[in-house]
Design an enzyme around this catalytic site. Structure first.
Site, PDB file in Angstrom:
ATOM      1  N   TYR A  80       0.837  -1.203   0.000  1.00 63.18           N
ATOM      2  CA  TYR A  80       0.000   0.000   0.000  1.00 63.18           C
ATOM      3  C   TYR A  80       0.874   1.257   0.000  1.00 63.18           C
ATOM      4  O   TYR A  80       0.745   2.119  -0.864  1.00 63.18           O
ATOM      5  CB  TYR A  80      -0.903  -0.038   1.233  1.00 63.18           C
ATOM      6  N   VAL A 136      -9.894   1.273  12.672  1.00 66.26           N
ATOM      7  CA  VAL A 136     -10.120   1.387  14.106  1.00 66.26           C
ATOM      8  C   VAL A 136     -11.485   1.971  14.473  1.00 66.26           C
ATOM      9  O   VAL A 136     -12.136   1.490  15.405  1.00 66.26           O
ATOM     10  CB  VAL A 136      -8.946   2.138  14.778  1.00 66.26           C
TER      11      VAL A 136
HETATM   12  P1  NAD Z   1     -12.681   1.646   0.261  1.00 66.33           P
HETATM   13  O1  NAD Z   1     -11.984   0.329   0.370  1.00 66.33           O
HETATM   14  O2  NAD Z   1     -14.003   1.813   0.911  1.00 66.33           O
HETATM   15  O3  NAD Z   1     -12.863   2.050  -1.253  1.00 66.33           O
HETATM   16  C1  NAD Z   1     -11.990   1.668  -2.276  1.00 66.33           C
HETATM   17  C2  NAD Z   1     -12.819   1.346  -3.514  1.00 66.33           C
HETATM   18  O4  NAD Z   1     -11.946   0.966  -4.576  1.00 66.33           O
HETATM   19  C3  NAD Z   1     -13.785   0.173  -3.286  1.00 66.33           C
HETATM   20  O5  NAD Z   1     -15.043   0.492  -3.796  1.00 66.33           O
HETATM   21  C4  NAD Z   1     -13.137  -0.970  -4.057  1.00 66.33           C
HETATM   22  O6  NAD Z   1     -14.058  -1.950  -4.471  1.00 66.33           O
HETATM   23  C5  NAD Z   1     -12.477  -0.213  -5.200  1.00 66.33           C
HETATM   24  N1  NAD Z   1     -11.352  -0.933  -5.822  1.00 66.33           N
HETATM   25  C6  NAD Z   1     -10.320  -1.549  -5.195  1.00 66.33           C
HETATM   26  N2  NAD Z   1      -9.484  -2.077  -6.107  1.00 66.33           N
HETATM   27  C7  NAD Z   1     -10.002  -1.779  -7.329  1.00 66.33           C
HETATM   28  C8  NAD Z   1      -9.602  -2.047  -8.667  1.00 66.33           C
HETATM   29  N3  NAD Z   1      -8.487  -2.742  -8.936  1.00 66.33           N
HETATM   30  N4  NAD Z   1     -10.383  -1.601  -9.673  1.00 66.33           N
HETATM   31  C9  NAD Z   1     -11.511  -0.907  -9.424  1.00 66.33           C
HETATM   32  N5  NAD Z   1     -11.953  -0.622  -8.182  1.00 66.33           N
HETATM   33  C10 NAD Z   1     -11.191  -1.052  -7.152  1.00 66.33           C
HETATM   34  O7  NAD Z   1     -11.641   2.733   0.786  1.00 66.33           O
HETATM   35  P2  NAD Z   1     -11.826   4.298   1.030  1.00 66.33           P
HETATM   36  O8  NAD Z   1     -11.597   4.556   2.448  1.00 66.33           O
HETATM   37  O9  NAD Z   1     -13.051   4.793   0.389  1.00 66.33           O
HETATM   38  O10 NAD Z   1     -10.560   4.858   0.253  1.00 66.33           O
HETATM   39  C11 NAD Z   1     -10.673   5.431  -1.038  1.00 66.33           C
HETATM   40  C12 NAD Z   1      -9.305   5.936  -1.487  1.00 66.33           C
HETATM   41  O11 NAD Z   1      -8.818   6.902  -0.568  1.00 66.33           O
HETATM   42  C13 NAD Z   1      -8.247   4.839  -1.574  1.00 66.33           C
HETATM   43  O12 NAD Z   1      -7.419   5.070  -2.695  1.00 66.33           O
HETATM   44  C14 NAD Z   1      -7.458   5.032  -0.307  1.00 66.33           C
HETATM   45  O13 NAD Z   1      -6.128   4.604  -0.460  1.00 66.33           O
HETATM   46  C15 NAD Z   1      -7.541   6.543  -0.111  1.00 66.33           C
HETATM   47  N6  NAD Z   1      -7.370   6.897   1.307  1.00 66.33           N
HETATM   48  C16 NAD Z   1      -8.361   6.654   2.210  1.00 66.33           C
HETATM   49  C17 NAD Z   1      -8.157   6.963   3.548  1.00 66.33           C
HETATM   50  C18 NAD Z   1      -9.215   6.748   4.589  1.00 66.33           C
HETATM   51  O14 NAD Z   1      -8.939   6.969   5.780  1.00 66.33           O
HETATM   52  N7  NAD Z   1     -10.414   6.348   4.265  1.00 66.33           N
HETATM   53  C19 NAD Z   1      -6.930   7.503   3.959  1.00 66.33           C
HETATM   54  C20 NAD Z   1      -5.942   7.703   3.003  1.00 66.33           C
HETATM   55  C21 NAD Z   1      -6.175   7.418   1.677  1.00 66.33           C
HETATM   56  N1  UDP Z   2      -6.250  -0.455  15.804  1.00 68.26           N
HETATM   57  C1  UDP Z   2      -6.609  -0.959  17.034  1.00 68.26           C
HETATM   58  N2  UDP Z   2      -7.673  -1.819  17.100  1.00 68.26           N
HETATM   59  C2  UDP Z   2      -8.395  -2.165  16.021  1.00 68.26           C
HETATM   60  C3  UDP Z   2      -8.036  -1.626  14.746  1.00 68.26           C
HETATM   61  C4  UDP Z   2      -6.946  -0.783  14.686  1.00 68.26           C
HETATM   62  O1  UDP Z   2      -5.988  -0.661  18.060  1.00 68.26           O
HETATM   63  O2  UDP Z   2      -9.365  -2.939  16.176  1.00 68.26           O
HETATM   64  C5  UDP Z   2      -5.105   0.485  15.731  1.00 68.26           C
HETATM   65  C6  UDP Z   2      -4.065   0.167  14.670  1.00 68.26           C
HETATM   66  O3  UDP Z   2      -3.091  -0.735  15.155  1.00 68.26           O
HETATM   67  C7  UDP Z   2      -3.492   1.547  14.397  1.00 68.26           C
HETATM   68  C8  UDP Z   2      -4.692   2.481  14.596  1.00 68.26           C
HETATM   69  O4  UDP Z   2      -5.630   1.748  15.382  1.00 68.26           O
HETATM   70  O5  UDP Z   2      -2.515   1.869  15.353  1.00 68.26           O
HETATM   71  C9  UDP Z   2      -5.356   2.910  13.291  1.00 68.26           C
HETATM   72  O6  UDP Z   2      -5.616   1.749  12.537  1.00 68.26           O
HETATM   73  P1  UDP Z   2      -6.393   1.768  11.150  1.00 68.26           P
HETATM   74  O7  UDP Z   2      -6.323   0.388  10.597  1.00 68.26           O
HETATM   75  O8  UDP Z   2      -7.719   2.380  11.338  1.00 68.26           O
HETATM   76  O9  UDP Z   2      -5.568   2.783  10.219  1.00 68.26           O
HETATM   77  P2  UDP Z   2      -4.011   2.980   9.895  1.00 68.26           P
HETATM   78  O10 UDP Z   2      -3.177   2.103  10.774  1.00 68.26           O
HETATM   79  O11 UDP Z   2      -3.896   2.617   8.470  1.00 68.26           O
HETATM   80  O12 UDP Z   2      -3.794   4.407  10.201  1.00 68.26           O
END
Ligand code: NAD
Ligand code: UDP
Length: 322
Positions: free
Chosen positions: A149, A191
Site C-alpha cells: 500500500y 479502528v
Molecule cells: P474503500 O476500500 O471503501 O474504497 C476503495 C474502492 O476501490 C472500493 O469500492 C473498491 O471496491 C475499489 N477498488 C479496489 N481495487 C479496485 C480495482 N483494482 N479496480 C476498481 N476498483 C477497485 O476505501 P476508502 O476509504 O473509500 O478509500 C478510497 C481511497 O482513498 C483509496 O485510494 C485510499 O487509499 C484513499 N485513502 C483513504 C483513507 C481513509 O482513511 N479512508 C486515507 C488515506 C487514503
Molecule cells: N487499531 C486498534 N484496534 C483495532 C483496529 C486498529 O488498536 O481494532 C489500531 C491500529 O493498530 C493503528 C490504529 O488503530 O494503530 C489505526 O488503525 P487503522 O487500521 O484504522 O488505520 P491505519 O493504521 O492505516 O492508520
C-alpha cells in the site's frame, strides 16, 4: 465567476466509502458521474440511492486493465484502504496502485483530462517528523506487510508527477489522513468502525499495542469538501501534494474510551499485539490546505463519531431478526 458547465467526471473506487460520498457531491454540484469499481471492498448499497439519477452511471471494471471512456475529469480513488483488505492480496494492491495509476494517467493524457489522486498519509510511513508536512519524504519500510500500500501509493505519486512534467498533464494530488464516517465497511478492520461495532455489540474493544499510538481523524464530509476544492483550483501549476486531514490528534486508547462513553456500552478494552510497522504517531500539518484551498475541517471528533455511531446502530438494527 464559478464555472457552471456540467462536466462528465470519472470516479474510480466510486462504490467505496469515500468514493460514494464523492459521487454524491459531484452529482449535487451538477456534474455527470461515471463510477468505476470492481466491488472488492465497495458495495452497491453505498450508491443504491444514486441509481435513479440519470446523470449517474456504474461500470464494473478493474482499473489494472485499460479503460476507454470519455470524461473531462478523473478522480482516482480505486484501492482498498484498510490494512486487512489491502494485505489480503498484496500483489493486487500494488497492481491497483501502479497499473491503475498508469491506466488512469494514460486515459487522462489521451483525453486532456484533469486528474486527482487519492494519495495517503502512509507515504510518510512511521514518521520521524511530527506533525507531517508535505516536504517530509517519509520513513517507509519497502519490504513489510504495509509496503504494498505505502510503496504502491508512493509510486503512484511518482507517476503522477512524471506525467505532469513529461506530458504537462494537469494533476492534483491529495495526501489523505485517517478518515471515518457512515458507509465504512463494518468488517473493514479500521479502528473507528471496529471500535463502534464492538461497542454496539457489547464486545471488548481490541486495542492493538498499548493504545498510546496516535491518529488524527477527519470526518468524511470535510474530507470530500477539500478534495473537490483541490480539483477546482484552476492554476495548473498547483499540483499538490496537499495534506488533507483533521489535525486533532488522539491516542487509540482515548478513542476507545470515547466510543464506550458515547455508545453507553458495557464493553471493556482488551489488548492485542501491535501489527508490524504500525505508525506510532500521525498528525497532518494542514497549513498548505488552509492557504491554498481556504479549507479546514469543521467537524469535531465527538460530532462525527455520533453520526457514525448512529449509522452503525441503524445497520445492526436492520440486520437483527425481528
Ligand atoms: P474503500 O476500500 O471503501 O474504497 C476503495 C474502492 O476501490 C472500493 O469500492 C473498491 O471496491 C475499489 N477498488 C479496489 N481495487 C479496485 C480495482 N483494482 N479496480 C476498481 N476498483 C477497485 O476505501 P476508502 O476509504 O473509500 O478509500 C478510497 C481511497 O482513498 C483509496 O485510494 C485510499 O487509499 C484513499 N485513502 C483513504 C483513507 C481513509 O482513511 N479512508 C486515507 C488515506 C487514503
Ligand atoms: N487499531 C486498534 N484496534 C483495532 C483496529 C486498529 O488498536 O481494532 C489500531 C491500529 O493498530 C493503528 C490504529 O488503530 O494503530 C489505526 O488503525 P487503522 O487500521 O484504522 O488505520 P491505519 O493504521 O492505516 O492508520
Amino acid at each position: 465567476m464559478k464555472d457552471l458547465v456540467r462536466k462528465r467526471v470519472l470516479v474510480t473506487g466510486g462504490a467505496g466509502f469515500l468514493g460514494s460520498f464523492l459521487c454524491e457531491r459531484l452529482l449535487r454540484n451538477g456534474h455527470e458521474v461515471i463510477c468505476v469499481d470492481n466491488f472488492f471492498t465497495g458495495r452497491k448499497k453505498n450508491i443504491l440511492h444514486l441509481l435513479d439519477d440519470p446523470y449517474f452511471e456504474i461500470v464494473r471494471h478493474d482499473v489494472t486493465f485499460p479503460l476507454y471512456v470519455e470524461v473531462q475529469e478523473i478522480y482516482n480513488l480505486a484501492c482498498p484502504a484498510s490494512p486487512i483488505h489491502y494485505q489480503h492480496d498484496p500483489v493486487q494492491t500494488t497492481k491497483t496502485n501502479v497499473h491503475g495509476a498508469i491506466n488512469m494517467l494514460g486515459l487522462a493524457k489521451r483525453l486532456g483530462a484533469k486528474i486527482f489522486q487519492a494519495s495517503t498519509s502512509e507515504v510518510y510511513g512511521d514518521p520521524e517528523v511530527h506533525p507531517q508536512s508535505e516536504d517530509y519524504w517519509g520513513h517507509v519500510n519497502p519490504v513489510g506487510h504495509r509496503s504494498c500500500y505505502d510503496e504502491g501509493k508512493r509510486c503512484a505519486e511518482t507517476l503522477f508527477f512524471d506525467y505532469h512534467r513529461q506530458h504537462r498533464l494537469r494533476i492534483k494530488v491529495a495526501r489523505i489522513f485517517n478518515t471515518y464516517g457512515p458507509r465504512m465497511h463494518p468488517d473493514d478492520g479500521r479502528v473507528v468502525s471496529n471500535f463502534i461495532c464492538q461497542a454496539l455489540r457489547n464486545e471488548d474493544l481490541t486495542i492493538f499495542g498499548d493504545g498510546t499510538q496516535t491518529r488524527a481523524f477527519c470526518y468524511v464530509e470535510d474530507l470530500i469538501d477539500a478534495c473537490v476544492r483541490l480539483m477546482e483550483i484552476t492554476d495548473d501549476d498547483f499540483t499538490g501534494p496537499v495534506n488533507i486531514g483533521n489535525p486533532g490528534e488522539f491516542s487509540i486508547g482515548r478513542l476507545a474510551e470515547m466510543v464506550i462513553e458515547m455508545t453507553g456500552s458495557k464493553s471493556r478494552v482488551c489488548y492485542e499485539p501491535l501489527p508490524s510497522d504500525d505508525p506510532r504517531r500521525r498528525r497532518p500539518d494542514i497549513a498548505l490546505a488552509k492557504e491554498a484551498l481556504g479549507w479546514e475541517p469543521s467537524t469535531a471528533l465527538e460530532d462525527g463519531l455520533a453520526r457514525t455511531i448512529e449509522y452503525f446502530d441503524g445497520l445492526m438494527r436492520e440486520a437483527a431478526p425481528d
